[in-house]
Structures are given as C-alpha cells and as structure tokens.
Design a protein around this motif. Structure first.
Motif, PDB file in Angstrom:
ATOM      1  N   SER A 227       0.843  -1.188   0.000  1.00 47.18           N
ATOM      2  CA  SER A 227       0.000   0.000   0.000  1.00 47.18           C
ATOM      3  C   SER A 227       0.880   1.240   0.000  1.00 47.18           C
ATOM      4  O   SER A 227       1.809   1.351   0.790  1.00 47.18           O
ATOM      5  CB  SER A 227      -0.901   0.016   1.235  1.00 47.18           C
TER       6      SER A 227
ATOM      7  N   ALA B 270       0.622   5.159   0.593  1.00 41.18           N
ATOM      8  CA  ALA B 270      -0.239   6.206   1.150  1.00 41.18           C
ATOM      9  C   ALA B 270       0.397   7.567   0.884  1.00 41.18           C
ATOM     10  O   ALA B 270       1.556   7.797   1.221  1.00 41.18           O
ATOM     11  CB  ALA B 270      -0.437   5.982   2.641  1.00 41.18           C
TER      12      ALA B 270
ATOM     13  N   CYS C 232      -6.019   1.919   3.773  1.00 44.42           N
ATOM     14  CA  CYS C 232      -5.184   0.904   3.119  1.00 44.42           C
ATOM     15  C   CYS C 232      -5.741  -0.478   3.412  1.00 44.42           C
ATOM     16  O   CYS C 232      -6.265  -0.717   4.497  1.00 44.42           O
ATOM     17  CB  CYS C 232      -3.740   0.989   3.616  1.00 44.42           C
TER      18      CYS C 232
END
Length: 105
Positions: free
Chosen positions: A31, A33, A104
């Motif tokens: 993930s 971010a 996420c």
C-alpha cells in the motif's frame, strides 16, 4: 534466505535478542499512502511512478487535503484504480496520514 523472509528481533529483559523468522507471501500487497494539498503535478508523478514499479500488487491511497488546484479530479480521471479521498478542509499531515492508513487494505 533472509531476503525472502520477515525478520523480527525480540528483546528480552536481559537485553539479549531472539531472532524469529517468518516466511513472506510470494506477492504481498504493498500500500502506498500519499497526502497532498495543491500539488497536483507532483502527486500525479508520484502515482505514475508507483504504477511503473516492477512489483505490480500495489494499491495507491491518496488523501487530498481540500486542494483547489484540481488534484482530486485529475487523480480520478487518470488513476481510477486509486483510492482517492478528498477532505472538506485541510486537516493537516497527521490527521490526513491517519485517514490514508485507515483506508489501506
């Protein structure tokens, strides 16, 4: 081999360390971010760079802190697969990062 496993060091009370090795998934989800505010071109470049990585099992989670430069619209148009969250006002980096991490997978 260590490059294929997660390694965790556990400190004991006498400050010695026990090494525990856990096997990693072969294709883990990564993930990415990102928090942004009025940085449309920079965030578009960052998401493009993420999409061009050799590891393909990724998700991009972007928090747009109420930008006024068209960031949200550009992200939705160019990267429909990304999770894009637009806040009602600039919440600052800490709150926005928490929002990104909470979204996420």
């Amino acid at each position: 081999q260590l490059d294929e496993r997660a390694v965790e060091f556990l400190a004991t009370q006498d400050r010695t360390y026990n090494l525990q090795v856990f096997p990693l998934e072969s294709n883990p989800l990564v993930s990415i971010a990102i928090v942004t505010w009025n940085r449309r071109d920079d965030v578009l470049n960052a998401v493009e760079s993420a999409c061009n990585q050799t590891h393909k099992n990724i998700e991009s989670v972007i928090v747009d802190n109420a930008a006024t430069d068209g960031t949200y619209e550009s992200l939705r148009q160019n990267y429909p697969q990304a999770k894009v969250i637009k806040t009602h006002r600039n919440l600052g980096i800490c709150h926005s990062r928490n929002i990104a991490m909470a979204n996420c997978t």
